[in-house]
Motif scaffolding. Sequence first.
Motif, PDB file in Angstrom:
ATOM      1  N   LYS A 112      11.013  25.463  30.033  1.00  0.00           N
ATOM      2  CA  LYS A 112      11.586  25.829  29.044  1.00  0.00           C
ATOM      3  C   LYS A 112      11.411  24.693  27.938  1.00  0.00           C
ATOM      4  CE  LYS A 112      15.791  27.364  27.384  1.00  0.00           C
ATOM      5  NZ  LYS A 112      17.350  28.048  27.568  1.00  0.00           N
ATOM      6  N   GLU A 113      11.426  23.529  28.297  1.00  0.00           N
ATOM      7  CA  GLU A 113      11.573  22.403  27.359  1.00  0.00           C
ATOM      8  C   GLU A 113      10.193  22.277  26.887  1.00  0.00           C
ATOM      9  OE1 GLU A 113      14.239  20.861  26.145  1.00  0.00           O
ATOM     10  OE2 GLU A 113      15.302  22.325  27.008  1.00  0.00           O
ATOM     11  N   VAL A 114       9.117  22.382  27.892  1.00  0.00           N
ATOM     12  CA  VAL A 114       7.629  22.168  27.428  1.00  0.00           C
ATOM     13  C   VAL A 114       7.424  23.230  26.513  1.00  0.00           C
ATOM     14  CG1 VAL A 114       5.489  22.148  28.304  1.00  0.00           C
ATOM     15  CG2 VAL A 114       7.334  20.946  29.733  1.00  0.00           C
ATOM     16  N   ALA A 115       7.728  24.359  26.850  1.00  0.00           N
ATOM     17  CA  ALA A 115       7.507  25.411  25.743  1.00  0.00           C
ATOM     18  C   ALA A 115       7.951  25.099  24.348  1.00  0.00           C
ATOM     19  CB  ALA A 115       7.980  26.945  26.469  1.00  0.00           C
ATOM     20  N   LYS A 116       9.184  24.717  24.276  1.00  0.00           N
ATOM     21  CA  LYS A 116       9.868  24.444  23.167  1.00  0.00           C
ATOM     22  C   LYS A 116       9.111  23.091  22.331  1.00  0.00           C
ATOM     23  CE  LYS A 116      14.813  25.259  24.137  1.00  0.00           C
ATOM     24  NZ  LYS A 116      16.125  24.706  24.374  1.00  0.00           N
ATOM     25  N   TYR A 117       8.638  22.444  23.075  1.00  0.00           N
ATOM     26  CA  TYR A 117       7.792  21.276  22.528  1.00  0.00           C
ATOM     27  C   TYR A 117       6.614  21.724  22.033  1.00  0.00           C
ATOM     28  CZ  TYR A 117       4.893  16.920  22.890  1.00  0.00           C
ATOM     29  OH  TYR A 117       4.126  15.900  22.695  1.00  0.00           O
ATOM     30  N   LYS A 178      -9.288  13.810  19.634  1.00  0.00           N
ATOM     31  CA  LYS A 178      -8.330  12.893  20.095  1.00  0.00           C
ATOM     32  C   LYS A 178      -7.402  13.347  21.182  1.00  0.00           C
ATOM     33  CE  LYS A 178      -8.541   9.693  16.758  1.00  0.00           C
ATOM     34  NZ  LYS A 178      -8.615   8.381  17.105  1.00  0.00           N
ATOM     35  N   ASN A 179      -7.000  12.543  22.137  1.00  0.00           N
ATOM     36  CA  ASN A 179      -6.226  12.911  22.982  1.00  0.00           C
ATOM     37  C   ASN A 179      -4.716  12.271  22.904  1.00  0.00           C
ATOM     38  OD1 ASN A 179      -7.706  13.679  25.996  1.00  0.00           O
ATOM     39  ND2 ASN A 179      -8.892  13.394  24.111  1.00  0.00           N
ATOM     40  N   TYR A 180      -3.752  12.966  23.005  1.00  0.00           N
ATOM     41  CA  TYR A 180      -2.353  12.417  22.588  1.00  0.00           C
ATOM     42  C   TYR A 180      -1.527  12.368  24.042  1.00  0.00           C
ATOM     43  CZ  TYR A 180      -4.022  12.774  17.879  1.00  0.00           C
ATOM     44  OH  TYR A 180      -4.684  12.749  16.843  1.00  0.00           O
ATOM     45  N   PHE A 181      -0.667  11.451  24.530  1.00  0.00           N
ATOM     46  CA  PHE A 181       0.253  11.492  25.573  1.00  0.00           C
ATOM     47  C   PHE A 181       1.536  11.946  25.034  1.00  0.00           C
ATOM     48  CE2 PHE A 181       3.160   9.164  28.544  1.00  0.00           C
ATOM     49  CZ  PHE A 181       2.904   9.830  29.440  1.00  0.00           C
ATOM     50  N   SER A 182       2.075  13.155  25.998  1.00  0.00           N
ATOM     51  CA  SER A 182       3.324  13.633  25.643  1.00  0.00           C
ATOM     52  C   SER A 182       4.182  13.539  26.683  1.00  0.00           C
ATOM     53  CB  SER A 182       2.903  15.414  25.810  1.00  0.00           C
ATOM     54  OG  SER A 182       2.453  15.429  27.117  1.00  0.00           O
ATOM     55  N   ASN A 183       3.834  12.855  27.873  1.00  0.00           N
ATOM     56  CA  ASN A 183       4.819  12.497  28.905  1.00  0.00           C
ATOM     57  C   ASN A 183       5.354  13.706  29.712  1.00  0.00           C
ATOM     58  OD1 ASN A 183       6.161  10.554  30.599  1.00  0.00           O
ATOM     59  ND2 ASN A 183       8.176  10.787  29.652  1.00  0.00           N
ATOM     60  N   ILE A 184       4.535  15.136  29.472  1.00  0.00           N
ATOM     61  CA  ILE A 184       5.092  16.155  30.310  1.00  0.00           C
ATOM     62  C   ILE A 184       4.722  15.680  31.647  1.00  0.00           C
ATOM     63  CG2 ILE A 184       4.563  18.496  30.695  1.00  0.00           C
ATOM     64  CD1 ILE A 184       3.642  18.661  27.801  1.00  0.00           C
ATOM     65  N   PHE A 260      13.648  16.242  42.441  1.00  0.00           N
ATOM     66  CA  PHE A 260      12.972  15.376  41.393  1.00  0.00           C
ATOM     67  C   PHE A 260      13.436  15.794  40.251  1.00  0.00           C
ATOM     68  CE2 PHE A 260       9.570  13.674  39.072  1.00  0.00           C
ATOM     69  CZ  PHE A 260       9.403  12.665  39.700  1.00  0.00           C
ATOM     70  N   SER A 261      13.305  17.120  39.774  1.00  0.00           N
ATOM     71  CA  SER A 261      13.721  17.437  38.385  1.00  0.00           C
ATOM     72  C   SER A 261      15.143  17.157  38.130  1.00  0.00           C
ATOM     73  CB  SER A 261      13.198  18.944  38.194  1.00  0.00           C
ATOM     74  OG  SER A 261      14.193  19.685  39.027  1.00  0.00           O
ATOM     75  N   ASN A 265      14.258  14.214  33.973  1.00  0.00           N
ATOM     76  CA  ASN A 265      14.007  15.311  32.754  1.00  0.00           C
ATOM     77  C   ASN A 265      12.818  15.046  32.458  1.00  0.00           C
ATOM     78  OD1 ASN A 265      16.805  16.110  33.312  1.00  0.00           O
ATOM     79  ND2 ASN A 265      17.683  14.702  31.890  1.00  0.00           N
ATOM     80  N   GLN A 266      12.535  16.260  31.564  1.00  0.00           N
ATOM     81  CA  GLN A 266      11.231  16.333  30.762  1.00  0.00           C
ATOM     82  C   GLN A 266      11.550  15.444  29.439  1.00  0.00           C
ATOM     83  OE1 GLN A 266       8.325  16.994  31.440  1.00  0.00           O
ATOM     84  NE2 GLN A 266       8.238  18.577  33.166  1.00  0.00           N
TER      85      GLN A 266
END
Length: 288
Positions: A112-117, A178-184, A260-261, A265-266
């Motif tokens: 859910k948080e990844v989708a918002k992102y 370009k590749n960007y790090f999201s920490n997902i 783990f989750s 947190n994400q």
Amino acid sequence: MKIEVGYILSYDYSMFLTSVKQLYEYVDKIVVGIDVDFKTWSGNSFEIPDSFFDEVKIFDRRNIIEFYFDSFYIPTLSPMECESRERNLVLKKLGRGWKIQLDVDEYIYDFKEVAKYLNKYWYLNILPNKTPVCIKGKLITLYRELHDGYLFIDNNEQFPFITNQTFNTHTRRNDNIKNYFSNIKVIHQSWARKEEEIMLKINNWGHRDDFDTQTYFLFWKSLTSSNYQEYKNIHPLIPKVWNELYFLPSKSIDDFICKFSNNNNQSLIDLPLIQIIKGIIKKMIGRI
């Protein structure tokens, strides 16, 4: 803007629903690539029982899961070349929007948080050829399933898996943008399988010819929750990538994901929009 997911599926089909359950409610389409002759990238045969497809059909109450059958094993190509080709073919089946590329043993918890992102950056998909982006995540690699829990690696291993493009230069990677790090954070069940499944994996995956698979299998088999701390730098190709093992007591893969989750947190990193805008301007100037 839509969020769609492309999967690669073969002998490890049993992990598919564990992965899909993490994101199903928040995506618009899921495409699953399967070789039409049920061949791996190494040309070996595998089987998928009808019961699997029946189970997926029952689960897919929104009717968004599409099985894409095609000839993904090409004898004249190496396993890695077959992998890159299949990933690109699946990628092209996804529509405009964010395209997430997953293996069935990869679990994006707290989606859910990844989708918002991702939805926060919807405008990068209006003219994707002008704003090409590849987003990298962080792998939490499950290394061995034991009777009392899981051994896993949690460092800064990054991998590309989200894009607004329709082509990769190598597997899920695109070296032209370009590749960007999201920490997902993505839990990867990678090596945490039964012994027979590990043998099947290392004899059929893209890295089959890159190391002594039998010797490495025996090492993997020797690890327990009592001796794992004795070993460092254990990645079969680049040892220091997996520099340290951790252990989390858990009863099942679902239990591991939950525990783990709860403790991880994400924590997502914003995309550097200034860099993206500068890249767009640079391209425009170069065409004048």
